[in-house]
Design an enzyme around this catalytic site. Structure first.
Site, mmCIF file in Angstrom:
data_model
loop_
_atom_site.group_PDB
_atom_site.id
_atom_site.type_symbol
_atom_site.label_atom_id
_atom_site.label_comp_id
_atom_site.label_asym_id
_atom_site.label_seq_id
_atom_site.Cartn_x
_atom_site.Cartn_y
_atom_site.Cartn_z
ATOM 1 N N TYR A 1 43.547 -4.191 73.801
ATOM 2 C CA TYR A 1 42.697 -5.239 73.249
ATOM 3 C C TYR A 1 43.442 -6.570 73.250
ATOM 4 O O TYR A 1 44.652 -6.614 73.025
ATOM 5 C CB TYR A 1 42.294 -4.923 71.809
ATOM 6 C CG TYR A 1 41.129 -3.963 71.682
ATOM 7 C CD1 TYR A 1 39.819 -4.427 71.618
ATOM 8 C CD2 TYR A 1 41.339 -2.591 71.612
ATOM 9 C CE1 TYR A 1 38.747 -3.552 71.505
ATOM 10 C CE2 TYR A 1 40.280 -1.701 71.491
ATOM 11 C CZ TYR A 1 38.986 -2.188 71.443
ATOM 12 O OH TYR A 1 37.936 -1.313 71.329
ATOM 13 N N ASP B 1 32.477 -3.320 68.219
ATOM 14 C CA ASP B 1 31.647 -3.790 67.108
ATOM 15 C C ASP B 1 30.723 -4.914 67.555
ATOM 16 O O ASP B 1 30.890 -5.493 68.630
ATOM 17 C CB ASP B 1 32.530 -4.304 65.969
ATOM 18 C CG ASP B 1 33.408 -3.231 65.366
ATOM 19 O OD1 ASP B 1 33.010 -2.041 65.402
ATOM 20 O OD2 ASP B 1 34.491 -3.575 64.855
ATOM 21 N N ARG C 1 33.795 2.482 71.375
ATOM 22 C CA ARG C 1 32.729 1.652 70.832
ATOM 23 C C ARG C 1 33.289 0.318 70.368
ATOM 24 O O ARG C 1 34.323 0.256 69.716
ATOM 25 C CB ARG C 1 32.067 2.354 69.646
ATOM 26 C CG ARG C 1 31.507 3.732 69.968
ATOM 27 C CD ARG C 1 31.142 4.459 68.687
ATOM 28 N NE ARG C 1 30.678 5.822 68.950
ATOM 29 C CZ ARG C 1 30.461 6.716 68.002
ATOM 30 N NH1 ARG C 1 30.657 6.380 66.719
ATOM 31 N NH2 ARG C 1 30.048 7.928 68.311
ATOM 32 N N ARG D 1 40.923 -5.716 64.202
ATOM 33 C CA ARG D 1 40.533 -6.862 63.376
ATOM 34 C C ARG D 1 41.245 -6.843 62.028
ATOM 35 O O ARG D 1 41.563 -7.907 61.469
ATOM 36 C CB ARG D 1 39.016 -6.874 63.195
ATOM 37 C CG ARG D 1 38.263 -7.196 64.483
ATOM 38 C CD ARG D 1 36.793 -6.876 64.381
ATOM 39 N NE ARG D 1 36.172 -7.592 63.279
ATOM 40 C CZ ARG D 1 34.972 -7.282 62.777
ATOM 41 N NH1 ARG D 1 34.280 -6.264 63.294
ATOM 42 N NH2 ARG D 1 34.462 -7.978 61.787
#
Length: 265
Positions: free
Chosen positions: A109, A51, A49, A196
């Protein structure tokens, strides 16, 4: 039959991946388009998932259907039903033991951080931004401390539902291209907000608020309250999900985001 899809999307105007009651999520949009092509209700399972505001170059999903369609229908047909900022890149039929989430070996990522005094204009929503000069070498030293298997409790969201905070980071590279800093992270899996939160702590170290060794203190302390705030989602991209060779998923390049293409330095 079970179908596997690889898709990309711009997450700027969506409330994240996971389906929401107000139907504002990428999952909602994708399932609607698939259901129109299949002429039956489709539910997808994803590799991970993302954000609200986070983008994907290589998101993987699977779904089961009784509808027999040519593979082209699951690509061009579904794309015709999707908005322009979501696109299917690849599709194939897979065996029923393939699972988009549990069959995955690694997630990658990228975070693109614009490091200049003024905020972005043309790239708004596509890059993060920090106005103070950041020292690359300090961030690189700190990033190396995160490699390997650790308890990442200090780097997870309070609402994270993962059963264990233990994750293994196999790659963490930080490079500068002019005013753009590119963070490249790979792990077996990531906790909610983990990337993050890592970026936020690296920025604190890069601007000189803490020494690189502070990253080790955060790992050992296991206290999210002692860490930096969660960084903006704007520059975050799910770049790749890797699977065992037996599933033969395509090896798309993530280099369309190479900084020299995005910026004229």
């Amino acid at each position: 039959m079970r179908i596997c899809l690889v898709l990309e999307y711009d997450g700027s105007r969506y409330c994240g991946w996971q389906s929401q009651p107000q139907s504002c999520a990428i999952q909602d949009i994708l399932e609607l388009a698939l259901s129109l092509i299949a002429q039956e209700k489709i539910h997808v399972t994803t590799a991970g998932r993302t954000d609200a505001g986070v983008h994907a170059l290589y998101q993987v999903v699977h779904f089961d259907t009784e509808s027999k369609r040519p593979i082209s229908a699951w690509i061009r047909g579904v794309n015709a039903k999707l908005p322009n900022d979501i696109a299917i890149r690849w599709a194939t039929e897979v065996l029923s033991d393939f699972h988009a989430r549990y069959s995955a070996l690694e997630r990658r990522y990228l975070y693109l951080l614009l490091n200049q005094p003024t905020r972005p204009g043309l790239q708004v929503g596509k890059v993060g931004w920090f106005h103070q000069a950041l020292i690359l070498e300090k961030m690189q030293i700190a990033g190396n401390l995160l490699l390997g298997e650790h308890d990442f409790s200090s780097f997870r969201a309070a609402e994270c539902q993962a059963k264990s905070p233990i994750r293994t980071i196999t790659h963490l590279q930080i490079q500068r291209y002019g005013n753009l800093i590119v963070f490249d992270l790979r792990a077996n899996a990531f906790l909610q907000h983990m990337v993050r939160n890592i970026i936020g702590n690296l920025v604190y170290i890069g601007k000189g608020k803490y020494p690189p060794e502070w990253m080790q203190d955060l790992l050992q302390g296991g206290n999210r309250m002692l860490a930096a705030p969660t960084f903006s989602p704007a520059g975050l991209y799910l770049a790749k999900v890797s699977y065992p060779d037996q599933w033969a998923l395509p090896d798309f390049s993530v280099m369309p985001l190479v900084p020299e293409i995005l910026y004229n330095q």
